[in-house]
Design an enzyme around this catalytic site. Structure first.
Site, PDB file in Angstrom:
ATOM      1  N   HIS A 126       0.821  -1.211   0.000  1.00 24.51           N
ATOM      2  CA  HIS A 126       0.000   0.000   0.000  1.00 24.51           C
ATOM      3  C   HIS A 126       0.854   1.258   0.000  1.00 24.51           C
ATOM      4  O   HIS A 126       0.370   2.340  -0.323  1.00 24.51           O
ATOM      5  CB  HIS A 126      -0.990   0.001   1.182  1.00 24.51           C
TER       6      HIS A 126
ATOM      7  N   ASP B 125       0.044  -7.746   1.025  1.00 26.21           N
ATOM      8  CA  ASP B 125       0.414  -6.341   1.102  1.00 26.21           C
ATOM      9  C   ASP B 125       1.933  -6.246   1.052  1.00 26.21           C
ATOM     10  O   ASP B 125       2.609  -6.266   2.085  1.00 26.21           O
ATOM     11  CB  ASP B 125      -0.138  -5.714   2.385  1.00 26.21           C
TER      12      ASP B 125
ATOM     13  N   GLY C  15       2.838   5.266   9.983  1.00 24.96           N
ATOM     14  CA  GLY C  15       4.195   5.620   9.595  1.00 24.96           C
ATOM     15  C   GLY C  15       5.133   4.437   9.659  1.00 24.96           C
ATOM     16  O   GLY C  15       6.213   4.447   9.061  1.00 24.96           O
TER      17      GLY C  15
ATOM     18  N   SER D  33       4.421   1.443   8.449  1.00 23.27           N
ATOM     19  CA  SER D  33       4.163   0.517   7.348  1.00 23.27           C
ATOM     20  C   SER D  33       5.399   0.293   6.484  1.00 23.27           C
ATOM     21  O   SER D  33       6.141   1.224   6.176  1.00 23.27           O
ATOM     22  CB  SER D  33       3.033   1.046   6.466  1.00 23.27           C
TER      23      SER D  33
ATOM     24  N   SER E 224       2.468  -4.202   7.832  1.00 22.43           N
ATOM     25  CA  SER E 224       1.334  -3.806   6.998  1.00 22.43           C
ATOM     26  C   SER E 224       0.433  -2.808   7.705  1.00 22.43           C
ATOM     27  O   SER E 224       0.086  -1.766   7.140  1.00 22.43           O
ATOM     28  CB  SER E 224       0.520  -5.043   6.600  1.00 22.43           C
TER      29      SER E 224
END
Length: 383
Positions: free
Chosen positions: A230, A259, A338, A340, A355
């Site tokens: 993402h 993801d 933040g 991720s 994720s």
């Protein structure tokens, strides 16, 4: 991050996940590794409510448990019903559908449990719910589902107090018709992907900023790093934590396949290293052997730093506000928007790419790293 010009010249020579510097001698390297290990053990002690000494012993036990799980999964075959690490006893618990095979488990040093359904059956039932979700909208209050080896069921999680809403009841009815292994559990928050970084050890692309995951190389030796899908979905040019050009996105998956994404490191100013920030030190990545449910795990991200917890579920499907993402691992480690794309580690073993997490309280979700490496035909950079 604010630096003087000399610091910036040094910073551009480092990969974003390792800002602590390159040891210049073998002695300095050994000292750095010891400091990183102590940092990790103290983080585990703080987040898991134990001591650094007990944390070190637990890591040793978990490494042994991971090897035993891999061995028994292969030998038990279709009778294997899952495994989990029991922190109190320090031993691996292995479930099996054939009681006659418990002796093999005991002989391998694990604790045997007899279960009604194999891991393959649980995963099939979970896959059936995934197929159901792909054909119909999932209510926002249904936060996800996963195959739970401890209870030998497929757990569907619903936001607390929302199990009796009409849309949730319809979904649960369909889920129960799809599989008789479904069990409903209430949770206190919904899940969300975590990005929107504004400084520190991050990278940015297409207006999105996240944390770097693990360094990797392609089959041709090209330099890359893996991160959350993402985060890389917008595509385009990637800039490092210091604002310097780093490379280009070259892959992004965000949906039922998972993801995860990858970035080509094309700038000669960046080196890919087998390091993960433990804030303020680094942890060296030695491999990517997956740990069992119940094992400890720590995650690194620019926002909340180096935080630790335990693996509570694997193969979890999550509803990210209408985007259904399959095959994530759930942990109790704290995380923040933040983080991720950041790295999840257990000891020196890479576990996955961050994720998301709950909208309140602690928790984290990661994409298993080996699935990412296999999907992109990459090899992890290790030290």
């Amino acid at each position: 991050m604010r630096t003087n010009s000399a610091s910036r010249m040094l910073a551009t020579a480092l990969v974003a996940i390792a800002m602590a510097g390159i040891p210049s001698t073998a002695g300095a390297a050994d000292s750095g590794r010891q400091a990183a290990r102590e940092t990790m053990l103290h983080a585990m002690a703080q987040d898991l409510g134990t001591t650094p000494q007990r944390a070190a012993e637990r890591l040793r036990q978990e490494e042994e448990a991971a090897r035993t799980e891999q061995q028994l999964h292969g030998t038990l075959g279709k009778n294997f019903a899952g495994a989990w690490f029991d922190e109190k006893s320090g031993r691996l618990v292995v479930a099996v559908t054939d009681a006659r095979r418990t002796g093999e488990i005991t002989a391998a040093g694990a604790v045997a449990r007899v279960a009604s359904h194999s891991l393959a059956e649980l995963n099939t039932a979970k896959d059936q719910l995934d197929a159901l979700a792909n054909g119909a909208a999932v209510p926002q209050y249904v936060t996800g589902w996963y195959a739970d080896t401890v209870t030998n069921s497929v757990v569907v999680e619903v936001l607390r107090g929302r199990t009796t809403t009409a849309e949730v009841l319809r979904f649960l009815d369909e889920a129960l018709e799809t599989s008789g292994l479904v069990r409903v559990a209430e949770v206190d928050s919904v899940m969300r992907p975590e990005y929107n970084v504004a400084g520190g050890a991050y990278y940015s692309v297409g207006g999105t900023a996240c944390s770097v995951g693990f360094s990797a190389r392609g089959a041709d030796g090209s330099r890359k790093f893996v991160t959350a899908g993402h985060c890389t979905r917008p595509g385009g040019t990637v800039y490092g934590y210091n604002g310097a050009f780093l490379g280009k996105t070259s892959g992004s998956v965000f949906g039922n396949r998972g993801d995860f994404g990858k970035v080509n490191v094309t700038s000669g100013n960046w080196n890919v290293k087998p390091w993960v920030n433990t804030w303020p030190n680094v942890r060296v990545v030695h491999g990517s052997r997956a740990q069992p449910v119940g094992a400890s795990v720590c995650r690194s991200g620019w926002k909340s730093g180096w935080r630790c917890g335990e693996i509570v579920a694997k193969n979890r499907t999550v509803n990210y506000g209408g985007v259904i993402v399959e095959d994530l691992t759930n942990t109790t480690a704290c995380s923040s928007p933040g983080d991720s794309g950041g790295a999840h580690m257990s000891g020196g073993q890479a576990q996955g790419i961050h994720s998301g997490g709950p909208s309140s309280g602690c928790g984290a979700l990661f994409q298993p790293i080996n699935e990412v490496l296999n999907a992109y035909n990459l090899r992890l950079v290790v030290g």
